[in-house]
Design a protein around this motif. Sequence first.
Motif, short mmCIF file in Angstrom:
data_model
loop_
_atom_site.label_atom_id
_atom_site.label_comp_id
_atom_site.label_asym_id
_atom_site.label_seq_id
_atom_site.Cartn_x
_atom_site.Cartn_y
_atom_site.Cartn_z
N UNK A 1 12.34 8.12 -9.77
CA UNK A 1 13.60 8.46 -10.36
C UNK A 1 14.62 8.75 -9.25
N UNK A 2 14.23 8.90 -8.06
CA UNK A 2 15.10 9.32 -6.85
C UNK A 2 14.94 8.03 -5.81
N UNK A 3 16.00 7.83 -5.17
CA UNK A 3 15.85 6.76 -4.17
C UNK A 3 14.60 6.76 -3.38
N UNK A 4 13.78 6.01 -3.29
CA UNK A 4 12.73 5.97 -2.26
C UNK A 4 12.72 4.89 -1.38
N UNK A 5 12.02 4.72 -0.22
CA UNK A 5 11.89 3.77 0.66
C UNK A 5 10.86 3.05 0.81
N UNK A 6 10.85 1.66 0.82
CA UNK A 6 9.71 0.88 1.06
C UNK A 6 10.03 0.10 2.42
N UNK B 1 6.14 -8.22 11.92
CA UNK B 1 7.18 -9.32 12.43
C UNK B 1 7.86 -8.60 13.77
N UNK B 2 7.91 -7.13 13.94
CA UNK B 2 8.68 -6.78 14.87
C UNK B 2 10.14 -6.63 14.43
N UNK B 3 10.17 -6.58 13.09
CA UNK B 3 11.70 -6.54 12.33
C UNK B 3 11.73 -5.07 11.60
N UNK B 4 11.51 -4.15 11.82
CA UNK B 4 11.33 -2.98 11.00
C UNK B 4 12.31 -2.88 9.85
N UNK B 5 11.92 -2.76 8.50
CA UNK B 5 13.01 -2.77 7.55
C UNK B 5 12.94 -1.79 6.68
N UNK B 6 13.76 -1.21 5.92
CA UNK B 6 13.74 -0.24 5.06
C UNK B 6 14.63 -0.47 3.72
N UNK B 7 13.96 -0.69 2.71
CA UNK B 7 14.60 -1.19 1.36
C UNK B 7 14.63 0.17 0.57
N UNK B 8 15.66 0.37 0.07
CA UNK B 8 15.82 1.66 -0.95
C UNK B 8 15.57 1.08 -2.26
N UNK B 9 14.91 1.95 -3.24
CA UNK B 9 14.68 1.42 -4.60
C UNK B 9 14.51 2.51 -5.39
N UNK B 10 14.98 2.48 -6.81
CA UNK B 10 15.30 3.37 -7.66
C UNK B 10 14.95 2.85 -8.96
N UNK B 11 14.31 3.58 -10.00
CA UNK B 11 14.28 3.23 -11.39
C UNK B 11 15.05 4.37 -12.31
N UNK B 12 15.81 4.04 -13.08
CA UNK B 12 16.38 4.70 -13.98
C UNK B 12 16.06 4.32 -15.51
N UNK C 1 0.78 -1.19 0.01
CA UNK C 1 -0.06 -0.04 -0.03
C UNK C 1 0.94 1.30 -0.03
N UNK C 2 0.42 2.40 -0.35
CA UNK C 2 1.16 3.57 -0.43
C UNK C 2 0.80 4.36 0.87
N UNK C 3 0.06 3.76 1.87
CA UNK C 3 0.03 4.26 3.14
C UNK C 3 1.06 3.81 3.97
N UNK C 4 1.72 4.43 4.72
CA UNK C 4 2.84 4.03 5.48
C UNK C 4 2.80 4.37 6.99
N UNK C 5 3.71 3.66 7.58
CA UNK C 5 3.71 4.19 9.00
C UNK C 5 4.75 5.34 9.25
N UNK C 6 5.92 5.50 8.38
CA UNK C 6 6.66 6.25 8.43
C UNK C 6 6.35 7.44 7.37
N UNK C 7 6.17 8.58 7.51
CA UNK C 7 5.62 9.80 6.37
C UNK C 7 6.94 9.95 5.39
N UNK C 8 8.02 9.65 5.63
CA UNK C 8 9.09 9.57 4.65
C UNK C 8 9.27 8.47 3.81
#
Length: 301
Positions: free
Chosen positions: A252-257, A263-274, A205-212
Amino acid sequence: MSNTIKFQIIDVFTSEPFGGNPLAIFDKADGLSAEQMLKIAKELNLSESVFLNQATAEADVKMRIFTPGMELPTAGHPTIGTAFYLLKEKGIQPKKQNELHLEQNIGNLKVQYEKIGNEISKILMEQPLPKFEQTFKDKKLVASLLSIEENEIEEDFPCRIVNCGNPFLMVPVKTLSSVQNLRLNNELFNEILDEIFITGVMAFTLETDHPDHLTHSRMFAPHIGVPEDPATGSAHGPLACYLHNYNMADLSELSIGEQGYELGRPSQIKMRIVQEDGKISKVLVGGSCVPIGNGEIRIPE
């Protein structure tokens, strides 16, 4: 070879210990058979374990990736974690400046990085270009698969398999609460697998826990020994391509998923399309890593 082999555990896609997705890395594993690697991966019961071998002339190292259930052709968090281990913990000098080449079962993958002094930053793997595969037109079936109502799935966007080395079923869900509360219907999932193989189901979803952050997701792959994954790099490449293809977001810029929160294991994955000439030319996925510990395990006979 000794009757034991040493390993190191690294938390991937996190800057905090005991977050992200844990990874076991076994160095100097050339003497192990595929059956032995699978037994070790099943014993540790992490989402993935990596076994490093001597590479061909083109690559810096060869890596084999195992879940508790099978060997994978490629995977995201093992690639990022292995790059961090080789660059930071082992101090390897890659053949090409600021670019590590890892030999996997799908071929050689490039990993970009920056190094300032002894610090390694901006580790980004380049995933294979996407293949947009089967669309699941029956959204009621997909909703039943996730134990939600059909109207909780986005009407204007398809449930579709996207493949950047591993095929994932992308399911666009309207709200954060729906993603948080969904449950995989394992019986129905097995029926779908009888018709078509997918590595896993990626509900987002595009709704997130963290606003960034851009996306909140959960990924399920019980048939390969991963009931739910805390962080799935190989699914975030397809996710980025899906978002780009259907004009849901600007990558086009790094975004975070974000993933793994349930699961109690917060993860942040960076992704970008060129893009080049209006087409996807690179799919980049990356993140941070934290060393957690090490040990050794008996080699199975």
